[in-house]
Design an enzyme around this catalytic site. Sequence first.
Site, PDB file in Angstrom:
ATOM      1  N   LYS A 208      51.523  12.522 -33.412  1.00 57.79           N
ATOM      2  CA  LYS A 208      50.460  12.336 -32.426  1.00 57.79           C
ATOM      3  C   LYS A 208      50.143  13.678 -31.759  1.00 57.79           C
ATOM      4  O   LYS A 208      48.998  14.078 -31.653  1.00 57.79           O
ATOM      5  CB  LYS A 208      50.907  11.294 -31.397  1.00 57.79           C
ATOM      6  N   GLU A 214      61.023  18.404 -34.677  1.00 54.68           N
ATOM      7  CA  GLU A 214      61.603  17.888 -35.931  1.00 54.68           C
ATOM      8  C   GLU A 214      60.530  17.816 -37.014  1.00 54.68           C
ATOM      9  O   GLU A 214      60.735  18.254 -38.158  1.00 54.68           O
ATOM     10  CB  GLU A 214      62.186  16.483 -35.724  1.00 54.68           C
ATOM     11  N   GLY A 268      52.664   6.192 -29.418  1.00 55.63           N
ATOM     12  CA  GLY A 268      53.353   6.410 -30.692  1.00 55.63           C
ATOM     13  C   GLY A 268      54.003   5.143 -31.227  1.00 55.63           C
ATOM     14  O   GLY A 268      53.866   4.794 -32.407  1.00 55.63           O
ATOM     15  N   ARG A 269      54.697   4.408 -30.351  1.00 56.87           N
ATOM     16  CA  ARG A 269      55.423   3.222 -30.817  1.00 56.87           C
ATOM     17  C   ARG A 269      54.510   2.029 -31.067  1.00 56.87           C
ATOM     18  O   ARG A 269      54.976   0.972 -31.493  1.00 56.87           O
ATOM     19  CB  ARG A 269      56.541   2.873 -29.829  1.00 56.87           C
ATOM     20  N   GLU A 354      62.031   2.192 -25.505  1.00 57.81           N
ATOM     21  CA  GLU A 354      61.251   3.322 -25.010  1.00 57.81           C
ATOM     22  C   GLU A 354      60.175   2.825 -24.038  1.00 57.81           C
ATOM     23  O   GLU A 354      59.731   3.570 -23.169  1.00 57.81           O
ATOM     24  CB  GLU A 354      60.609   4.101 -26.179  1.00 57.81           C
ATOM     25  N   HIS A 385      78.834 -11.365 -41.434  1.00 51.99           N
ATOM     26  CA  HIS A 385      80.144 -10.893 -41.886  1.00 51.99           C
ATOM     27  C   HIS A 385      80.546  -9.606 -41.180  1.00 51.99           C
ATOM     28  O   HIS A 385      81.436  -8.889 -41.651  1.00 51.99           O
ATOM     29  CB  HIS A 385      80.117 -10.699 -43.406  1.00 51.99           C
ATOM     30  N   LYS A 494      65.026  17.281 -25.022  1.00 47.68           N
ATOM     31  CA  LYS A 494      64.238  18.159 -25.908  1.00 47.68           C
ATOM     32  C   LYS A 494      64.201  19.571 -25.343  1.00 47.68           C
ATOM     33  O   LYS A 494      64.364  20.557 -26.060  1.00 47.68           O
ATOM     34  CB  LYS A 494      62.792  17.664 -26.020  1.00 47.68           C
TER      35      LYS A 494
HETATM   36  O1  F6P Z   1      60.415  11.746 -28.354  1.00 50.96           O
HETATM   37  C1  F6P Z   1      59.779  10.540 -28.279  1.00 50.96           C
HETATM   38  C2  F6P Z   1      58.391  10.585 -28.862  1.00 50.96           C
HETATM   39  O2  F6P Z   1      57.504  11.184 -27.994  1.00 50.96           O
HETATM   40  C3  F6P Z   1      57.938   9.173 -29.226  1.00 50.96           C
HETATM   41  O3  F6P Z   1      57.373   8.502 -28.172  1.00 50.96           O
HETATM   42  C4  F6P Z   1      57.009   9.426 -30.356  1.00 50.96           C
HETATM   43  O4  F6P Z   1      56.791   8.272 -31.103  1.00 50.96           O
HETATM   44  C5  F6P Z   1      57.776  10.505 -31.100  1.00 50.96           C
HETATM   45  O5  F6P Z   1      58.362  11.295 -30.086  1.00 50.96           O
HETATM   46  C6  F6P Z   1      56.971  11.349 -32.036  1.00 50.96           C
HETATM   47  O6  F6P Z   1      55.925  12.006 -31.387  1.00 50.96           O
HETATM   48  P1  F6P Z   1      54.749  12.658 -32.206  1.00 50.96           P
HETATM   49  O7  F6P Z   1      54.057  11.586 -32.956  1.00 50.96           O
HETATM   50  O8  F6P Z   1      53.876  13.309 -31.188  1.00 50.96           O
HETATM   51  O9  F6P Z   1      55.348  13.668 -33.153  1.00 50.96           O
END
Ligand code: F6P
Length: 529
Positions: A208, A214, A268-269, A354, A385, A494
């Site tokens: 987003k 990452e 995002g979620r 979240e 199990h 972060k």
């Molecule tokens: O660190 C949490 C977050 O901001 C989530 O809310 C989001 O889904 C994810 O990181 C990834 O964010 P982006 O889509 O901006 O890379």
Amino acid sequence: MTTTPISQTEIWRRLADHATAIEGATLAQLFADDPGRAASLTVEAAGLHVDFSKNRMTVETRDLLVELAATADVAGRRDAMFAGARINTTEDRSVLHTALRRPKGDSLIVEGVDVVADVHRVLDKMAAFSDEVRRGRWVGATGRPIEAVVNIGIGGSDLGPAMAYRALRPHSDRDRTFRFVSNIDPTDLHEALVDLDPATTMFIVVSKTFGTIETLTNARSARAWLTGALGEEAVAKHFVAVSTSAERVAEFGIDTTNMFEFWDWVGGRYSVPSAVGLSLMLAIGPDGFHRFLAGMREMDEHFLSAPPERNLPMLMGLLGVWYTNFFAAQSTAVLPYADHLSRFPAYLQQLDMESNGKGVDREGRTVIVDSGPIVWGEPGTNGQHAFYQLIHQGTRLIPADFIGFSHATDPIGAHHDLLMANLFAQTEALAFGQDHDDPQRRFTGNRPTTTILGDRLDPEALGRLIALYEHKVFTMGTIWGINSFDQFGVELGKVLAVAIEPELAGDGDLDHDGSTNALIRWYRANRLG
Ligand code: F6P
């Protein structure tokens, strides 16, 4: 306008009294007292059959909870969300994931813009691209068609598409390989690429913000893997992006004609029905993706129009509050009896935790009652199990959702009947237990479950389930007075990681606490050994 915290309202006090009154009533007694209980506490709607009767509630409980929803103005806030009001007040944004599944031709004007028209412009672009790739007409730098799609993203940019792809794999094009890379751990990318051919691999970089460390790190390494084999020119044919930021996509080196847009009003979620679901569309095709959206829409319409006492997401959210605040339940389990839903609990962890894992309300006050529960789960029968022992005989109350389907996705012999027999048996055992002279072998029962049944796990069903839980989470957040749409709690870690990373390779002084300094020193001493 300052509102009264929900825990100081009259209806909250009445619910507390009612909880005390029915605390001693067992589910066995409740069923014995009311032979019509299963029927009166089952709701059939939006393609689902949901049995609430094995919950520690009566019709009176439900009616009081419905009053609670009215006091918190769940319906008013729901309508405001669907209309595009800026209910995400801390970030001053609309919350419009429901607009992502409105049908073509509908219109929703928000601050002068028809957001539904925008949504369909992007859906059409996704469909055209998917058709090209699926028909082998989109070719890579060496002229060969795409055989593998690698989604690079994390959190909402990974969990939704990865979960949905796995859930709908039987509906997907099996000639193509789909992989999902999220973790900064190099193992994740390495394992995803180890047997792929750069000439036939397409990367979808989903972020987003296009600022997530990452995702950008994985995307850069993936680009190096590609260009090492095929040269810089190959990026144009092997990389597409999904983001709200054209500027950052261009900065990364992806042509913005190969970018699929979404908007800051999609959290995002909540984003899998947007362009974030591009990998899913590539897998199940544009028609399958539209069926998925139709399932979501069906649940949206149900949430908007059903009376509260028959409104599935509202009832599930109200029960979530009931157990969290009146029975001190700390967690809730989601147990799908469908192996293809194996990532559904992980998806729900982000959606719920979240969204509602917060201790401050919309007005900046401390939330003085417990808020978002810990969400966890695994598919049945595997979980039986492993951890069901604790649900049956442990000291904690763990309300659980059991999800199952009347039709097998991949029928083999009597497997599906056995699977469903286990689902029904578990909810029966949890509710009614079994007496025994030996306390070790006694099942106390009275452990609440909700059973959610559907016809088959197809794109519509998955859409309905996702929207059901989205609106459940919304209902709970609204009752607690929480803004379920920001996530400031993920930021501090972060920022600290960015500061620590250069320290790991250096030998300079450290200025953290004693524990963190010692851990970094240990890592420095051992990292190259
Ligand atoms: O660190 C949490 C977050 O901001 C989530 O809310 C989001 O889904 C994810 O990181 C990834 O964010 P982006 O889509 O901006 O890379």
